[in-house]
Design a protein around this motif. Structure first.
Motif, PDB file in Angstrom:
ATOM      1  N   LEU A 155       0.822  -1.205   0.000  1.00  0.00           N
ATOM      2  CA  LEU A 155       0.000   0.000   0.000  1.00  0.00           C
ATOM      3  C   LEU A 155       0.862   1.263   0.000  1.00  0.00           C
ATOM      4  N   HIS A 156       2.036   1.209   0.597  1.00  0.00           N
ATOM      5  CA  HIS A 156       2.981   2.333   0.592  1.00  0.00           C
ATOM      6  C   HIS A 156       2.302   3.662   0.947  1.00  0.00           C
ATOM      7  N   LEU A 157       1.629   3.671   2.092  1.00  0.00           N
ATOM      8  CA  LEU A 157       0.971   4.881   2.566  1.00  0.00           C
ATOM      9  C   LEU A 157       1.963   5.757   3.339  1.00  0.00           C
ATOM     10  N   SER A 158       1.673   7.048   3.421  1.00  0.00           N
ATOM     11  CA  SER A 158       2.581   7.950   4.149  1.00  0.00           C
ATOM     12  C   SER A 158       1.851   9.194   4.645  1.00  0.00           C
ATOM     13  N   PHE A 159       0.736   8.998   5.329  1.00  0.00           N
ATOM     14  CA  PHE A 159      -0.005  10.129   5.858  1.00  0.00           C
ATOM     15  C   PHE A 159       0.717  10.704   7.075  1.00  0.00           C
ATOM     16  N   ASN A 160       0.760  12.024   7.171  1.00  0.00           N
ATOM     17  CA  ASN A 160       1.482  12.674   8.266  1.00  0.00           C
ATOM     18  C   ASN A 160       0.577  13.074   9.428  1.00  0.00           C
ATOM     19  N   LYS A 161      -0.706  12.731   9.308  1.00  0.00           N
ATOM     20  CA  LYS A 161      -1.668  13.002  10.377  1.00  0.00           C
ATOM     21  C   LYS A 161      -2.898  12.128  10.116  1.00  0.00           C
ATOM     22  N   PRO A 162      -3.792  11.998  11.078  1.00  0.00           N
ATOM     23  CA  PRO A 162      -5.029  11.259  10.821  1.00  0.00           C
ATOM     24  C   PRO A 162      -5.828  11.931   9.705  1.00  0.00           C
ATOM     25  N   VAL A 163      -6.287  11.142   8.729  1.00  0.00           N
ATOM     26  CA  VAL A 163      -7.038  11.700   7.608  1.00  0.00           C
ATOM     27  C   VAL A 163      -8.302  10.887   7.363  1.00  0.00           C
ATOM     28  N   ASP A 164      -9.297  11.568   6.838  1.00  0.00           N
ATOM     29  CA  ASP A 164     -10.543  10.914   6.439  1.00  0.00           C
ATOM     30  C   ASP A 164     -10.347  10.277   5.072  1.00  0.00           C
ATOM     31  N   LEU A 165     -11.018   9.165   4.842  1.00  0.00           N
ATOM     32  CA  LEU A 165     -10.896   8.461   3.563  1.00  0.00           C
ATOM     33  C   LEU A 165     -11.132   9.367   2.369  1.00  0.00           C
ATOM     34  N   PHE A 166     -12.073  10.313   2.503  1.00  0.00           N
ATOM     35  CA  PHE A 166     -12.493  11.120   1.357  1.00  0.00           C
ATOM     36  C   PHE A 166     -12.020  12.576   1.451  1.00  0.00           C
ATOM     37  N   GLN A 167     -11.147  12.864   2.405  1.00  0.00           N
ATOM     38  CA  GLN A 167     -10.705  14.249   2.567  1.00  0.00           C
ATOM     39  C   GLN A 167      -9.191  14.304   2.733  1.00  0.00           C
ATOM     40  N   GLU A 183      -1.067  17.615  -1.022  1.00  0.00           N
ATOM     41  CA  GLU A 183       0.054  18.530  -0.821  1.00  0.00           C
ATOM     42  C   GLU A 183       0.389  18.728   0.654  1.00  0.00           C
ATOM     43  N   GLU A 184      -0.594  18.492   1.521  1.00  0.00           N
ATOM     44  CA  GLU A 184      -0.382  18.750   2.944  1.00  0.00           C
ATOM     45  C   GLU A 184      -0.349  17.480   3.799  1.00  0.00           C
ATOM     46  N   ASP A 185      -1.007  16.420   3.335  1.00  0.00           N
ATOM     47  CA  ASP A 185      -1.229  15.251   4.195  1.00  0.00           C
ATOM     48  C   ASP A 185      -0.305  14.077   3.920  1.00  0.00           C
ATOM     49  N   ILE A 186       0.477  14.131   2.849  1.00  0.00           N
ATOM     50  CA  ILE A 186       1.266  12.972   2.429  1.00  0.00           C
ATOM     51  C   ILE A 186       2.750  13.302   2.451  1.00  0.00           C
ATOM     52  N   VAL A 187       3.520  12.436   3.092  1.00  0.00           N
ATOM     53  CA  VAL A 187       4.959  12.646   3.223  1.00  0.00           C
ATOM     54  C   VAL A 187       5.702  12.206   1.971  1.00  0.00           C
ATOM     55  N   LYS A 188       5.331  11.065   1.440  1.00  0.00           N
ATOM     56  CA  LYS A 188       6.061  10.492   0.304  1.00  0.00           C
ATOM     57  C   LYS A 188       5.071  10.101  -0.793  1.00  0.00           C
ATOM     58  N   PRO A 189       4.698  11.028  -1.655  1.00  0.00           N
ATOM     59  CA  PRO A 189       3.759  10.706  -2.737  1.00  0.00           C
ATOM     60  C   PRO A 189       4.340   9.626  -3.660  1.00  0.00           C
ATOM     61  N   MET A 190       3.477   8.746  -4.136  1.00  0.00           N
ATOM     62  CA  MET A 190       3.912   7.677  -5.031  1.00  0.00           C
ATOM     63  C   MET A 190       3.778   8.073  -6.499  1.00  0.00           C
ATOM     64  N   ASP A 191       3.456   9.344  -6.749  1.00  0.00           N
ATOM     65  CA  ASP A 191       3.264   9.812  -8.120  1.00  0.00           C
ATOM     66  C   ASP A 191       4.515   9.618  -8.969  1.00  0.00           C
ATOM     67  N   ILE A 192       5.700   9.717  -8.341  1.00  0.00           N
ATOM     68  CA  ILE A 192       6.935   9.569  -9.115  1.00  0.00           C
ATOM     69  C   ILE A 192       7.084   8.178  -9.696  1.00  0.00           C
ATOM     70  N   PHE A 193       6.327   7.211  -9.137  1.00  0.00           N
ATOM     71  CA  PHE A 193       6.340   5.851  -9.657  1.00  0.00           C
ATOM     72  C   PHE A 193       5.162   5.583 -10.599  1.00  0.00           C
ATOM     73  N   GLY A 194       4.409   6.641 -10.904  1.00  0.00           N
ATOM     74  CA  GLY A 194       3.234   6.465 -11.738  1.00  0.00           C
ATOM     75  C   GLY A 194       1.999   6.040 -10.968  1.00  0.00           C
ATOM     76  N   TRP A 195       2.067   6.088  -9.639  1.00  0.00           N
ATOM     77  CA  TRP A 195       0.930   5.692  -8.806  1.00  0.00           C
ATOM     78  C   TRP A 195       0.159   6.957  -8.384  1.00  0.00           C
ATOM     79  N   ALA A 215       6.395   4.842   6.970  1.00  0.00           N
ATOM     80  CA  ALA A 215       6.755   5.428   8.258  1.00  0.00           C
ATOM     81  C   ALA A 215       8.026   4.803   8.829  1.00  0.00           C
ATOM     82  N   LEU A 216       8.826   5.637   9.461  1.00  0.00           N
ATOM     83  CA  LEU A 216      10.027   5.160  10.150  1.00  0.00           C
ATOM     84  C   LEU A 216       9.744   4.880  11.624  1.00  0.00           C
ATOM     85  N   ARG A 217       8.710   5.545  12.164  1.00  0.00           N
ATOM     86  CA  ARG A 217       8.367   5.369  13.568  1.00  0.00           C
ATOM     87  C   ARG A 217       6.914   4.909  13.694  1.00  0.00           C
ATOM     88  N   LEU A 218       6.641   4.199  14.778  1.00  0.00           N
ATOM     89  CA  LEU A 218       5.308   3.648  14.974  1.00  0.00           C
ATOM     90  C   LEU A 218       4.258   4.741  15.126  1.00  0.00           C
TER      91      LEU A 218
END
Length: 244
Positions: free
Chosen positions: A9-21, A25-37, A67-70
């Protein structure tokens, strides 16, 4: 009630987020767009909601979070928790936050489980799991660095399967690995031999992306059904796990 699987899944949210919100630009640490995702989390969300019900189970074999930390990984766990169904997670090569199985389990929301060198029961079937490792013969294999890890992971898989076989000798066995137990150019490994020894029906795995997926074995192989469930291989959609 069905069993599905989806890895990487390679998720990288930097705070709690809602599925649809999600603000990418603000909520993701490592976007997967560079891999075409591009916004792949939306693709996962929509496909999951179309496919999985609350009565189903989804196996997630590794590379769940960058994430690097729990405490960081909890944001990604929280996002997954909002999706329907029971979730069974196991580690991949990017689970740097998972140094303590006990602490990971304590951090997981209700309805989510973590297995590593052990097993759980799903729909009257045994699901055992561990990470696995790079296989001898792989172009990235380094004998000095990789041999001990490879053998340690094989020992952990044996530990899980021995416990499962002792406690539930009659139940069908499914294994979650992150790394493949065999590829087209590496036809066997200690992991594949263990799957055969313990009469495992299906092994779901991820890790292979892009051109590496040409090496994937996906189907019946040497008495075991191998099933690649990496996000980009299955179009970001949880897929039904093959049953014997």
């Amino acid at each position: 009630m069905s069993i599905y699987a989806l890895a990487d899944l390679h998720l990288s949210f930097n705070k709690p987020v809602d599925l649809f919100q999600v603000n990418p630009e603000e909520d993701i640490v490592k976007p997967m767009d560079i891999f075409g995702w591009d916004r792949h989390y939306e693709r996962v969300r929509d496909a999951w909601l179309e496919t999985v019900t609350e009565d189903d189970t989804v196996l997630i074999p590794g590379d769940i979070s960058w994430a690097l930390r729990l405490d960081q990984a909890k944001n990604d766990f929280g996002w997954i928790h909002q999706l329907p169904g029971r979730k069974v997670l196991s580690p991949g090569n990017h689970e740097y936050y998972a140094q303590s199985k006990k602490k990971v389990r304590e951090a997981l929301p209700e309805g989510m489980e973590w297995i590593d060198a052990d097993y759980t029961l799903v729909e009257d079937k045994v699901v055992a799991g561990t990470r696995g490792w790079t296989l001898p013969g792989d172009r990235l294999w380094d004998e000095e660095k990789d041999r001990k890890i490879y053998e340690r992971q094989a020992g952990r898989l044996r530990m899980a399967l021995e416990a499962a076989a002792k406690d539930h000798p009659e139940k069908e066995r499914i294994v979650m690995l992150h790394y493949p137990p065999a590829t087209k150019s590496i036809p066997t490994s200690a992991y594949l031999e263990l799957l055969q020894e313990f009469n495992v029906t299906t092994c779901v795995y991820g890790h292979l992306h892009g051109r590496a997926q040409k090496e994937a074995i996906n189907g019946e192989y040497e008495g075991v059904y191998l099933q690649l469930v990496a996000c980009d291989y299955v179009d970001f959609r949880p897929v039904k796990v093959h049953m014997g």
